[in-house]
Design a protein around this motif. Structure first.
Motif, PDB file in Angstrom:
ATOM      1  N   LYS A  39       0.808  -1.225   0.000  1.00  0.00           N
ATOM      2  CA  LYS A  39       0.000   0.000   0.000  1.00  0.00           C
ATOM      3  C   LYS A  39       0.843   1.278   0.000  1.00  0.00           C
ATOM      4  N   ASP A  40       2.070   1.221   0.511  1.00  0.00           N
ATOM      5  CA  ASP A  40       2.895   2.429   0.574  1.00  0.00           C
ATOM      6  C   ASP A  40       3.844   2.566  -0.617  1.00  0.00           C
ATOM      7  N   ALA A  41       3.824   1.600  -1.537  1.00  0.00           N
ATOM      8  CA  ALA A  41       4.797   1.585  -2.630  1.00  0.00           C
ATOM      9  C   ALA A  41       4.213   2.152  -3.916  1.00  0.00           C
ATOM     10  N   ASP A  42       5.044   2.889  -4.660  1.00  0.00           N
ATOM     11  CA  ASP A  42       4.686   3.351  -6.004  1.00  0.00           C
ATOM     12  C   ASP A  42       5.145   2.367  -7.071  1.00  0.00           C
ATOM     13  N   ILE A  43       6.234   1.663  -6.801  1.00  0.00           N
ATOM     14  CA  ILE A  43       6.856   0.797  -7.797  1.00  0.00           C
ATOM     15  C   ILE A  43       7.724  -0.224  -7.078  1.00  0.00           C
ATOM     16  N   ALA A  44       7.958  -1.370  -7.727  1.00  0.00           N
ATOM     17  CA  ALA A  44       8.832  -2.402  -7.167  1.00  0.00           C
ATOM     18  C   ALA A  44      10.027  -2.622  -8.082  1.00  0.00           C
ATOM     19  N   ILE A  45      11.171  -2.880  -7.474  1.00  0.00           N
ATOM     20  CA  ILE A  45      12.379  -3.268  -8.209  1.00  0.00           C
ATOM     21  C   ILE A  45      12.795  -4.636  -7.701  1.00  0.00           C
ATOM     22  N   ASP A  46      12.833  -5.599  -8.613  1.00  0.00           N
ATOM     23  CA  ASP A  46      13.107  -6.999  -8.257  1.00  0.00           C
ATOM     24  C   ASP A  46      14.507  -7.407  -8.684  1.00  0.00           C
ATOM     25  N   PHE A  47      15.360  -7.672  -7.713  1.00  0.00           N
ATOM     26  CA  PHE A  47      16.656  -8.309  -7.937  1.00  0.00           C
ATOM     27  C   PHE A  47      16.755  -9.444  -6.920  1.00  0.00           C
ATOM     28  N   SER A  48      15.857 -10.409  -7.060  1.00  0.00           N
ATOM     29  CA  SER A  48      15.773 -11.500  -6.090  1.00  0.00           C
ATOM     30  C   SER A  48      16.600 -12.689  -6.582  1.00  0.00           C
ATOM     31  N   VAL A  49      16.019 -13.872  -6.621  1.00  0.00           N
ATOM     32  CA  VAL A  49      16.693 -15.084  -7.100  1.00  0.00           C
ATOM     33  C   VAL A  49      15.775 -15.756  -8.114  1.00  0.00           C
ATOM     34  N   ILE A  65       1.062  -2.814  -8.958  1.00  0.00           N
ATOM     35  CA  ILE A  65       2.353  -2.178  -8.703  1.00  0.00           C
ATOM     36  C   ILE A  65       3.245  -2.361  -9.941  1.00  0.00           C
ATOM     37  N   PRO A  66       3.691  -1.295 -10.580  1.00  0.00           N
ATOM     38  CA  PRO A  66       4.654  -1.437 -11.677  1.00  0.00           C
ATOM     39  C   PRO A  66       5.916  -2.124 -11.163  1.00  0.00           C
ATOM     40  N   VAL A  67       6.541  -2.924 -12.015  1.00  0.00           N
ATOM     41  CA  VAL A  67       7.715  -3.665 -11.555  1.00  0.00           C
ATOM     42  C   VAL A  67       8.822  -3.647 -12.602  1.00  0.00           C
ATOM     43  N   VAL A  68      10.019  -3.420 -12.104  1.00  0.00           N
ATOM     44  CA  VAL A  68      11.249  -3.476 -12.883  1.00  0.00           C
ATOM     45  C   VAL A  68      12.023  -4.673 -12.360  1.00  0.00           C
ATOM     46  N   SER A  69      12.376  -5.607 -13.241  1.00  0.00           N
ATOM     47  CA  SER A  69      13.065  -6.819 -12.795  1.00  0.00           C
ATOM     48  C   SER A  69      14.389  -7.021 -13.518  1.00  0.00           C
ATOM     49  N   GLY A  70      15.428  -7.271 -12.730  1.00  0.00           N
ATOM     50  CA  GLY A  70      16.732  -7.595 -13.281  1.00  0.00           C
ATOM     51  C   GLY A  70      17.198  -8.981 -12.884  1.00  0.00           C
ATOM     52  N   THR A  71      16.288  -9.779 -12.325  1.00  0.00           N
ATOM     53  CA  THR A  71      16.647 -11.155 -11.955  1.00  0.00           C
ATOM     54  C   THR A  71      16.728 -12.015 -13.210  1.00  0.00           C
ATOM     55  N   THR A  72      17.786 -12.787 -13.349  1.00  0.00           N
ATOM     56  CA  THR A  72      17.933 -13.687 -14.494  1.00  0.00           C
ATOM     57  C   THR A  72      17.738 -15.131 -14.036  1.00  0.00           C
ATOM     58  N   GLY A  73      17.647 -16.033 -15.005  1.00  0.00           N
ATOM     59  CA  GLY A  73      17.524 -17.447 -14.702  1.00  0.00           C
ATOM     60  C   GLY A  73      16.104 -17.955 -14.584  1.00  0.00           C
ATOM     61  N   TRP A  74      15.109 -17.118 -14.922  1.00  0.00           N
ATOM     62  CA  TRP A  74      13.700 -17.537 -14.804  1.00  0.00           C
ATOM     63  C   TRP A  74      12.947 -17.356 -16.123  1.00  0.00           C
ATOM     64  N   LEU A  75      13.643 -17.082 -17.210  1.00  0.00           N
ATOM     65  CA  LEU A  75      12.988 -16.588 -18.437  1.00  0.00           C
ATOM     66  C   LEU A  75      12.141 -17.613 -19.168  1.00  0.00           C
ATOM     67  N   GLU A  76      12.176 -18.874 -18.754  1.00  0.00           N
ATOM     68  CA  GLU A  76      11.238 -19.835 -19.337  1.00  0.00           C
ATOM     69  C   GLU A  76       9.785 -19.437 -19.039  1.00  0.00           C
ATOM     70  N   ARG A  77       9.577 -18.543 -18.068  1.00  0.00           N
ATOM     71  CA  ARG A  77       8.238 -18.079 -17.709  1.00  0.00           C
ATOM     72  C   ARG A  77       8.010 -16.612 -18.077  1.00  0.00           C
ATOM     73  N   TYR A  78       8.915 -16.037 -18.845  1.00  0.00           N
ATOM     74  CA  TYR A  78       8.781 -14.625 -19.215  1.00  0.00           C
ATOM     75  C   TYR A  78       7.478 -14.356 -19.961  1.00  0.00           C
TER      76      TYR A  78
END
Length: 233
Positions: A39-49, A65-78
């Motif tokens: 509720k307090d976020a404008d946007i998310a940035i994902d650099f998880s696993v 929530i808009p999201v920017v993701s730089g996590t690699t290794g999951w692109l079979e589900r992109y």
């Protein structure tokens, strides 16, 4: 801009420090977005696993929530993520590498591949070097570079890790402690060698690109790339 950081490892901490310098606020830090109150976020940035990325991204879509993701290794589900983003009228940028310089390098790589395509005497090799904590190999950046070559060079139809062959572009992956990221493409003949290389000096370049992307994405709808953010290519 109020940012939710999904993944609070080394990259997450670098993004946090730079975001504060740029006048933004970090309102949430977690590794897994399930059951998180955005509720307090404008946007998310994902650099998880890799194992958490798809859930983190799609949870953001479901929470508007808009999201920017730089996590690699999951692109079979992109493609699944893109479908869910569109179904939820969300906003999404994925990049294998958010460095502004690397995204220029991606376009240079494509241009060089086109120029070299008819020169049969040259074989291509791609090498990437990263720190020993990197979980995936080859890197997402190396895969993006390989795909750029394949799309623009008539001799190559696929890439393989550490394997060369007819119509196969080899990617060499090395893991060396404390290397943020180095990528090189070499065209080799019996008489000479043509090489382009990008060397990252620190994580700050990746963090800056992710924040620039987040600033650009805010208040937009749709699926975008860094080419849209930088207006290149």
């Amino acid at each position: 801009m109020k940012i939710a950081l999904l993944g609070y490892g080394k990259m997450g901490k670098t993004i946090e420090a730079l975001a504060i310098k740029r006048g933004h606020t970090i309102v949430l830090k977690c590794d897994n977005a399930s059951d998180i109150d955005f509720k307090d976020a404008d946007i998310a940035i994902d650099f998880s696993v890799p194992g958490a990325a798809f859930n983190n991204i799609t949870t953001c879509f479901k929470n508007n929530i808009p999201v920017v993701s730089g996590t690699t290794g999951w692109l079979e589900r992109y493609n699944d993520a893109v479908t869910l983003c569109q179904a939820n009228h969300g906003a999404f940028i994925y990049a294998s590498n958010f460095s502004l310089g690397v995204n220029v390098f991606f376009e240079l790589n494509k241009t060089l591949a086109k120029m070299m395509s008819n020169l049969k005497a040259y074989n291509v090799e791609l090498e990437e070097i990263h720190h020993t904590q990197k979980l995936d190999a080859p890197s997402g950046t190396a895969i993006t570079l390989a795909e750029g070559i394949i799309a623009n060079h008539q001799n190559y139809t696929q890439w393989e890790l550490d394997t060369a062959g007819a119509n196969t572009l080899p990617i060499r992956a090395k893991r060396i402690d404390a290397v943020p990221g180095t990528h090189s493409i070499a065209y080799m003949s019996d008489v000479d060698r043509i090489e382009i290389k990008h060397t990252a000096h620190s994580r700050e370049g990746f963090a800056l690109g992710a924040l620039v992307a987040a600033e650009w994405l805010l208040d937009k709808k749709g699926v975008f790339t860094m080419k849209d953010v930088l207006n290149i290519g």
